[in-house]
Scaffold this motif. Structure first.
Motif, PDB file in Angstrom:
ATOM      1  N   VAL A  39       0.829  -1.212  -0.040  1.00 29.50           N
ATOM      2  CA  VAL A  39      -0.075  -0.170  -0.012  1.00 29.50           C
ATOM      3  C   VAL A  39       0.972   1.303   0.032  1.00 29.50           C
ATOM      4  CG1 VAL A  39      -1.780   1.285   1.258  1.00 29.50           C
ATOM      5  CG2 VAL A  39      -1.952  -1.169   1.287  1.00 29.50           C
ATOM      6  N   LYS A  81       1.114   5.350   0.472  1.00 21.78           N
ATOM      7  CA  LYS A  81       0.390   6.367   1.146  1.00 21.78           C
ATOM      8  C   LYS A  81       0.369   7.777   0.321  1.00 21.78           C
ATOM      9  CE  LYS A  81       1.257   4.846   5.680  1.00 21.78           C
ATOM     10  NZ  LYS A  81       1.330   5.223   7.184  1.00 21.78           N
ATOM     11  N   LYS A  91      -0.660  11.610   0.064  1.00 25.87           N
ATOM     12  CA  LYS A  91      -0.720  12.855   0.984  1.00 25.87           C
ATOM     13  C   LYS A  91      -1.584  13.875   0.646  1.00 25.87           C
ATOM     14  CE  LYS A  91       2.599  11.127   3.814  1.00 25.87           C
ATOM     15  NZ  LYS A  91       2.144  10.687   5.143  1.00 25.87           N
ATOM     16  N   VAL A 109      -3.938   2.204  -2.595  1.00 23.75           N
ATOM     17  CA  VAL A 109      -3.369   3.598  -2.386  1.00 23.75           C
ATOM     18  C   VAL A 109      -4.195   3.984  -0.772  1.00 23.75           C
ATOM     19  CG1 VAL A 109      -3.378   6.054  -2.975  1.00 23.75           C
ATOM     20  CG2 VAL A 109      -2.794   4.473  -4.671  1.00 23.75           C
ATOM     21  N   GLU A 110      -3.414   4.243  -0.066  1.00 23.21           N
ATOM     22  CA  GLU A 110      -3.940   4.673   1.228  1.00 23.21           C
ATOM     23  C   GLU A 110      -4.095   6.257   1.289  1.00 23.21           C
ATOM     24  OE1 GLU A 110      -3.065   4.671   5.979  1.00 23.21           O
ATOM     25  OE2 GLU A 110      -2.020   3.526   4.682  1.00 23.21           O
ATOM     26  N   ALA A 118      -3.846   8.873   3.179  1.00 19.07           N
ATOM     27  CA  ALA A 118      -3.348   9.290   4.458  1.00 19.07           C
ATOM     28  C   ALA A 118      -3.308  10.809   4.572  1.00 19.07           C
ATOM     29  CB  ALA A 118      -1.747   8.813   4.595  1.00 19.07           C
ATOM     30  N   TYR A 119      -4.585  11.474   4.496  1.00 18.27           N
ATOM     31  CA  TYR A 119      -4.580  12.953   4.509  1.00 18.27           C
ATOM     32  C   TYR A 119      -6.156  13.230   4.978  1.00 18.27           C
ATOM     33  CZ  TYR A 119      -6.569  12.734  -0.063  1.00 18.27           C
ATOM     34  OH  TYR A 119      -7.250  12.586  -1.164  1.00 18.27           O
ATOM     35  N   HIS A 161      -5.984   3.279   9.914  1.00 19.65           N
ATOM     36  CA  HIS A 161      -6.074   4.883  10.164  1.00 19.65           C
ATOM     37  C   HIS A 161      -6.924   5.470   9.138  1.00 19.65           C
ATOM     38  CE1 HIS A 161      -3.741   4.163  13.754  1.00 19.65           C
ATOM     39  NE2 HIS A 161      -2.846   3.549  13.026  1.00 19.65           N
ATOM     40  N   HIS A 162      -6.446   5.208   7.898  1.00 20.18           N
ATOM     41  CA  HIS A 162      -7.317   5.746   6.793  1.00 20.18           C
ATOM     42  C   HIS A 162      -7.958   4.996   5.748  1.00 20.18           C
ATOM     43  CE1 HIS A 162      -3.676   8.232   7.927  1.00 20.18           C
ATOM     44  NE2 HIS A 162      -4.428   9.093   7.944  1.00 20.18           N
ATOM     45  N   VAL A 184      -8.452   2.848   2.174  1.00 20.44           N
ATOM     46  CA  VAL A 184      -7.448   2.402   1.053  1.00 20.44           C
ATOM     47  C   VAL A 184      -8.346   2.227   0.110  1.00 20.44           C
ATOM     48  CG1 VAL A 184      -6.182   0.569   0.917  1.00 20.44           C
ATOM     49  CG2 VAL A 184      -6.269   1.145   3.035  1.00 20.44           C
TER      50      VAL A 184
END
Length: 67
Positions: free
Chosen positions: A2, A4, A6, A22-23, A25-26, A52-53, A55
């Motif tokens: 995966v 991340k 931004k 793709v995570e 992460a924002y 946490h995010h 995916v």
């Protein structure tokens, strides 16, 4: 594996380049999320909640030529 992202731009570029996971992460607003989800889910992506995010998983498949 995966990768991340931004930003929304990063996520779009990664998915268009062929990265299959793709995570996000924002922090993403709800309007942007639903617009993004609609666009990519129409193209076969699946969005799931990670640790946490969110995916985005995009299956790669061959598209036959348009003869």
């Amino acid at each position: 594996m995966v990768i991340k992202a931004k930003s929304l731009k990063d996520a779009e570029e990664m998915l268009h380049s062929g990265i299959s996971k793709v995570e996000l992460a924002y922090d993403m607003g709800s309007d942007d999320f639903f617009r993004f989800a609609s666009h990519w889910c129409d193209r076969g992506a699946r969005i799931s909640k990670g640790h946490h995010h969110f995916v985005v998983s995009l299956k790669s498949f061959a598209i036959p030529p348009n003869d």
